[in-house]
Scaffold this active site. Structure first.
Site, mmCIF file in Angstrom:
data_model
loop_
_atom_site.group_PDB
_atom_site.id
_atom_site.type_symbol
_atom_site.label_atom_id
_atom_site.label_comp_id
_atom_site.label_asym_id
_atom_site.label_seq_id
_atom_site.Cartn_x
_atom_site.Cartn_y
_atom_site.Cartn_z
ATOM 1 N N VAL A 33 0.829 -1.204 0.000
ATOM 2 C CA VAL A 33 0.000 0.000 0.000
ATOM 3 C C VAL A 33 0.866 1.258 0.000
ATOM 4 O O VAL A 33 0.631 2.198 -0.770
ATOM 5 C CB VAL A 33 -0.941 0.027 1.219
ATOM 6 N N GLY A 34 1.878 1.284 0.872
ATOM 7 C CA GLY A 34 2.713 2.468 0.980
ATOM 8 C C GLY A 34 3.420 2.829 -0.311
ATOM 9 O O GLY A 34 3.508 4.010 -0.679
ATOM 10 N N GLY A 124 -6.623 0.892 8.066
ATOM 11 C CA GLY A 124 -6.948 -0.326 8.783
ATOM 12 C C GLY A 124 -7.099 -1.498 7.848
ATOM 13 O O GLY A 124 -6.339 -1.661 6.891
ATOM 14 N N SER A 125 -8.101 -2.303 8.080
ATOM 15 C CA SER A 125 -8.338 -3.506 7.291
ATOM 16 C C SER A 125 -9.794 -3.920 7.460
ATOM 17 O O SER A 125 -10.400 -3.679 8.512
ATOM 18 C CB SER A 125 -7.425 -4.638 7.761
ATOM 19 N N SER A 126 -10.339 -4.544 6.440
ATOM 20 C CA SER A 126 -11.739 -4.973 6.520
ATOM 21 C C SER A 126 -11.946 -6.067 7.566
ATOM 22 O O SER A 126 -13.090 -6.347 7.939
ATOM 23 C CB SER A 126 -12.213 -5.472 5.153
ATOM 24 N N CYS A 127 -10.871 -6.656 8.073
ATOM 25 C CA CYS A 127 -11.018 -7.704 9.097
ATOM 26 C C CYS A 127 -11.444 -7.129 10.442
ATOM 27 O O CYS A 127 -11.700 -7.883 11.389
ATOM 28 C CB CYS A 127 -9.732 -8.502 9.244
ATOM 29 N N TYR A 154 -4.877 -9.256 15.111
ATOM 30 C CA TYR A 154 -4.576 -8.190 14.153
ATOM 31 C C TYR A 154 -5.741 -7.210 14.066
ATOM 32 O O TYR A 154 -5.546 -5.983 14.039
ATOM 33 C CB TYR A 154 -4.308 -8.807 12.779
ATOM 34 N N LYS A 158 -5.960 -3.051 14.806
ATOM 35 C CA LYS A 158 -6.451 -2.072 13.843
ATOM 36 C C LYS A 158 -7.648 -1.286 14.397
ATOM 37 O O LYS A 158 -7.795 -0.090 14.143
ATOM 38 C CB LYS A 158 -6.822 -2.762 12.534
ATOM 39 N N PRO A 181 -9.518 -0.521 3.863
ATOM 40 C CA PRO A 181 -9.496 -1.174 2.545
ATOM 41 C C PRO A 181 -9.946 -2.626 2.613
ATOM 42 O O PRO A 181 -9.797 -3.293 3.635
ATOM 43 C CB PRO A 181 -8.023 -1.084 2.139
ATOM 44 N N ASN A 183 -9.539 -6.495 0.600
ATOM 45 C CA ASN A 183 -8.340 -7.265 0.276
ATOM 46 C C ASN A 183 -7.583 -6.594 -0.871
ATOM 47 O O ASN A 183 -8.130 -6.417 -1.963
ATOM 48 C CB ASN A 183 -8.735 -8.690 -0.141
ATOM 49 N N LEU A 184 -6.320 -6.266 -0.618
ATOM 50 C CA LEU A 184 -5.512 -5.542 -1.596
ATOM 51 C C LEU A 184 -4.507 -6.470 -2.273
ATOM 52 O O LEU A 184 -4.084 -7.479 -1.707
ATOM 53 C CB LEU A 184 -4.766 -4.399 -0.909
ATOM 54 N N HIS A 197 -1.162 -12.935 1.885
ATOM 55 C CA HIS A 197 -2.613 -12.986 1.821
ATOM 56 C C HIS A 197 -3.053 -13.895 0.672
ATOM 57 O O HIS A 197 -2.252 -14.355 -0.125
ATOM 58 C CB HIS A 197 -3.182 -11.583 1.646
ATOM 59 N N ARG A 205 1.604 -19.932 -5.555
ATOM 60 C CA ARG A 205 1.377 -21.376 -5.546
ATOM 61 C C ARG A 205 1.178 -21.921 -6.966
ATOM 62 O O ARG A 205 1.792 -22.914 -7.361
ATOM 63 C CB ARG A 205 0.170 -21.695 -4.673
ATOM 64 N N TRP A 220 -6.271 -24.295 0.810
ATOM 65 C CA TRP A 220 -6.968 -24.441 2.080
ATOM 66 C C TRP A 220 -8.470 -24.257 1.918
ATOM 67 O O TRP A 220 -8.939 -23.461 1.104
ATOM 68 C CB TRP A 220 -6.457 -23.404 3.069
#
Length: 330
Positions: A33-34, A124-127, A154, A158, A181, A183-184, A197, A205, A220
Site C-alpha cells: 500500500v505504501g 486499517g483492514s476490513s477484518c 490483528y 487495527k 481497505p 483485500n488488496l 494474503h 502457488r 486451504w
C-alpha cells in the site's frame, strides 16, 4: 485551507487540495500500500515525500519514532506501516500481530500529535468487522459482533488505531481520518508461501506449480468463501482523494463493491499462470470469514469509485511478478 479548533474541541476543517511542497511522511512506503501511495503522490506533484525503511527506522521504538518526527516535521502522514500476513501467519503468531501493530500505531500517532501533524490518514483492514456481519458490510457494523478467530489479534490492533484516530478528533479537534481497505493486491506485495494474503499466495502457488509441471495444487478450505479484491493503485488514489475531500470521525470503507469466490479467483489465477493440473481443496483447513464484501456507498457519496477491474489488476500484477521474480520476498 486548514483547521480551526472551536471551544468545544471540534475542528472546523474544509478539505481541499494538499500543499504539494509540504513534508509528507508515508509510513511503510516500501510495502504494497505504501509504495502505491508514494507513486500516486509523486504523480500528483508532491515534492517533499519522506520515507524510511524498517531498517532505517523501527517504528516499534518509541524514542526513535519521536526523534524522527521532531527532525522531519511532516505536515501530512499516511500510516500504512503494519505487520501483515495471511490466515496461516495470523493464526500462528497472534501475539506478534497484536503487539507489533499496537506499538507501531501508538508511537506514530502519539508522535504525530506531539509534532502538530495537520492531517493523518490511518489505514486499517476490513477484518475489523464482525465475522458474521451483514453483507455488504457498513461502517456502522464496527464492534457489533465477534471477530473472525483466525485474525482477531490483528483486527483488535487495527480497531485500536481507528479509536485512537477518533479520540484525537474528539480531544484535540484535529482532522485526522481513517480508511478501511478490502483485500488488496498488486506490485510489491508479499508473495511468501507462508506469510502472504490469499491472492498473492495463490499466484505464488500456481506459478510455482506451473514452472514445476506439477500435477496438482492444494488450497486451504472449501473455496466457497467470497472475497472482494482491490488493486493497490486504486487504494492509493482513494487515499489521496479522501485526504482532499473527506473529514469525519467515521472510518471509510474502500473497495470495489463486488466479490468472487476463492474458487473463482483460484481458477482465474491457474489460467493466467498457465497451470493445467488439478486443483484440490483441503477441507480440514479453515475457510475464514464466509464473506467480506464492503458497503462502499459512503465512499461513492464522497465522490470516489474504483477504476481498475479485477482482470486488468491481475494482468498488471502478474507482469510485475514475473519481472521481479528474482527479488520477491520469500
Amino acid at each position: 485551507m486548514g483547521n480551526k479548533v472551536t471551544v468545544t474541541g471540534v475542528a472546523e476543517y474544509n478539505p481541499a487540495e494538499l500543499d504539494r511542497e509540504a513534508a509528507f511522511y508515508v509510513a511503510g512506503h516500501r510495502g504494497l500500500v505504501g509504495s502505491a501511495i508514494w507513486r500516486r503522490l509523486e504523480a500528483s506533484g508532491f515534492t517533499n515525500l519522506v520515507g524510511r525503511t524498517s531498517y532505517q527506522l523501527d517504528l516499534k521504538d518509541r524514542d526513535a519514532t519521536f526523534s524522527f518526527f521532531a527532525e522531519t516535521k511532516p505536515k501530512y502522514v499516511v500510516l500504512a506501516a503494519a505487520k501483515v500476513g495471511g490466515i496461516l501467519a495470523n493464526s500462528t503468531y497472534p501475539v506478534d500481530f497484536l503487539s507489533d501493530n499496537m506499538r507501531i500505531q501508538v508511537n506514530v500517532l502519539d508522535a504525530a500529535l506531539k509534532n502538530d501533524v495537520e492531517r493523518v490518514l490511518f489505514l486499517g483492514s476490513s477484518c475489523i468487522y464482525p465475522k458474521l456481519a451483514e453483507q455488504p458490510i457498513r461502517e456502522d457494523s464496527l464492534l457489533t459482533g465477534h471477530l473472525e478467530p483466525t485474525n482477531d489479534a490483528y483486527a483488535i490492533a487495527k480497531i485500536a488505531g481507528i479509536l485512537q484516530t477518533q479520540a484525537v478528533r474528539r480531544q484535540y479537534g484535529l482532522p485526522w481520518i481513517s480508511a478501511m481497505p478490502t483485500n488488496l493486491y498488486g506490485p510489491n506485495d508479499n508473495f511468501s508461501p507462508q506469510g502472504s494474503h490469499v491472492l498473492p499466495a495463490l499466484i505464488r502457488r500456481y506459478d510455482d506449480a506451473a514452472r514445476a509441471n506439477a500435477l496438482s495444487v492444494t488450497n486451504w478450505g472449501t473455496g466457497k468463501p467470497r472475497r472482494e479484491f482491490l488493486h493497490a493503485d486504486d487504494m492509493a488514489d482513494a487515499c489521496l482523494y479522501l485526504l482532499e475531500h473527506y473529514d469525519g470521525p467515521t472510518q471509510v470503507n474502500v473497495g470495489t463493491g463486488s466479490d468472487v469466490t476463492i474458487k473463482e479467483i483460484a481458477d482465474t489465477i491457474a489460467t493466467v499462470t498457465g497451470f493445467t493440473g488439478e486443483t484440490k481443496w483441503d477441507t480440514t483447513k479453515p475457510d475464514g470469514t464466509p464473506q467480506k464484501l464492503l458497503d462502499v456507498s459512503l465512499l461513492a457519496k464522497i465522490g470516489w469509485r474504483s477504476q481498475i477491474t479485477l482482470e486488468e489488476g491481475l494482468d498488471r500484477t502478474m507482469r510485475w511478478y514475473h519481472d521481479n521474480f528474482d527479488r520477491l520476498r520469500s
